[in-house]
Design a protein around this motif. Structure first.
Motif, mmCIF file in Angstrom:
data_model
loop_
_atom_site.group_PDB
_atom_site.id
_atom_site.type_symbol
_atom_site.label_atom_id
_atom_site.label_comp_id
_atom_site.label_asym_id
_atom_site.label_seq_id
_atom_site.Cartn_x
_atom_site.Cartn_y
_atom_site.Cartn_z
ATOM 1 N N CYS A 1 -12.792 3.677 -3.859
ATOM 2 C CA CYS A 1 -11.369 3.964 -3.798
ATOM 3 C C CYS A 1 -10.648 3.054 -4.775
ATOM 4 N N ALA A 2 -9.481 3.510 -5.198
ATOM 5 C CA ALA A 2 -8.720 2.810 -6.216
ATOM 6 C C ALA A 2 -7.237 3.004 -5.955
ATOM 7 N N ALA A 3 -6.429 2.079 -6.498
ATOM 8 C CA ALA A 3 -4.988 2.129 -6.297
ATOM 9 C C ALA A 3 -4.261 1.935 -7.617
ATOM 10 N N PHE B 1 0.813 -1.206 0.000
ATOM 11 C CA PHE B 1 0.000 0.000 0.000
ATOM 12 C C PHE B 1 0.847 1.258 0.000
ATOM 13 N N SER B 2 1.949 1.220 0.735
ATOM 14 C CA SER B 2 2.713 2.453 0.952
ATOM 15 C C SER B 2 3.371 2.987 -0.302
ATOM 16 N N ILE C 1 -8.253 14.622 1.043
ATOM 17 C CA ILE C 1 -7.787 13.241 1.007
ATOM 18 C C ILE C 1 -6.512 13.132 1.843
ATOM 19 N N SER C 2 -6.380 12.025 2.557
ATOM 20 C CA SER C 2 -5.183 11.778 3.356
ATOM 21 C C SER C 2 -4.979 10.281 3.455
ATOM 22 N N ARG C 3 -3.820 9.895 3.970
ATOM 23 C CA ARG C 3 -3.538 8.466 4.087
ATOM 24 C C ARG C 3 -2.705 8.217 5.322
ATOM 25 N N ASP C 4 -2.819 6.997 5.825
ATOM 26 C CA ASP C 4 -2.008 6.529 6.949
ATOM 27 C C ASP C 4 -1.390 5.218 6.498
ATOM 28 N N ASN C 5 -0.136 5.266 6.088
ATOM 29 C CA ASN C 5 0.507 4.061 5.543
ATOM 30 C C ASN C 5 0.699 2.991 6.605
ATOM 31 N N SER D 1 -0.565 10.912 -3.355
ATOM 32 C CA SER D 1 0.634 10.154 -3.700
ATOM 33 C C SER D 1 1.019 9.205 -2.576
ATOM 34 N N TRP D 2 1.980 8.341 -2.849
ATOM 35 C CA TRP D 2 2.352 7.318 -1.874
ATOM 36 C C TRP D 2 2.805 7.930 -0.558
ATOM 37 N N SER D 3 3.464 9.077 -0.628
ATOM 38 C CA SER D 3 3.984 9.698 0.589
ATOM 39 C C SER D 3 2.969 10.588 1.286
ATOM 40 N N GLY D 4 1.897 10.906 0.563
ATOM 41 C CA GLY D 4 0.941 11.866 1.086
ATOM 42 C C GLY D 4 1.312 13.299 0.777
ATOM 43 N N GLY D 5 2.444 13.490 0.138
ATOM 44 C CA GLY D 5 2.926 14.834 -0.110
ATOM 45 C C GLY D 5 2.272 15.546 -1.267
#
Length: 123
Positions: free
Chosen positions: A96-98, A29-30, A70-74, A52-56
């Motif tokens: 959601c999609a990846a 996922f990360s 949108i945000s993420r917690d790897n 993006s993968w980093s959330g940046g």
């Protein structure tokens, strides 16, 4: 096997907020870009937001800019969509999609999809 499971949808009134979650499993996922799309009855699937993968880096559709985040917690393999100031026109199934590359707004560029969660906004 890749699995994306959305949750957090529901029935709310105009002006309310909701937070959607998408839990991922079965792949790294990360390193994936994660996106949210939505599809209303009789309409094509449309891009909502991506991270993006980093959330940046993030991207938003004009229709949600300033209202959705949108945000993420790897560490939890989870991506979120905070939706504020909801409008009746936000009513749709949210998916959601990846994808293993950079930000993209076209649904055809995403490799993996969840089943979706219904969001209904009443006026």
């Amino acid at each position: 096997q890749v699995q994306l499971v959305e949750s957090g949808g529901g029935l709310v009134q105009a002006g309310d907020s909701l937070r959607l979650s998408c839990a991922a499993s079965g792949r790294t996922f990360s390193t994936d870009t994660m996106g949210w799309f939505r599809q209303a009855p009789g309409k094509e699937r449309e891009f909502v937001a991506a991270v993006s993968w980093s959330g940046g880096n993030t991207g938003y559709a004009d229709s949600v800019k300033g209202r959705f985040t949108i945000s993420r917690d790897n560490a939890k393999s989870t991506v979120y969509l905070q939706m504020n100031s909801l409008k009746p026109e936000d009513t749709a199934v949210y998916l959601c999609a990846a994808r293993p590359f950079g930000l993209a707004t076209q649904s055809s560029f995403y490799n993996y999809w969840g089943q979706g969660t219904q969001v209904t906004v009443s006026s």
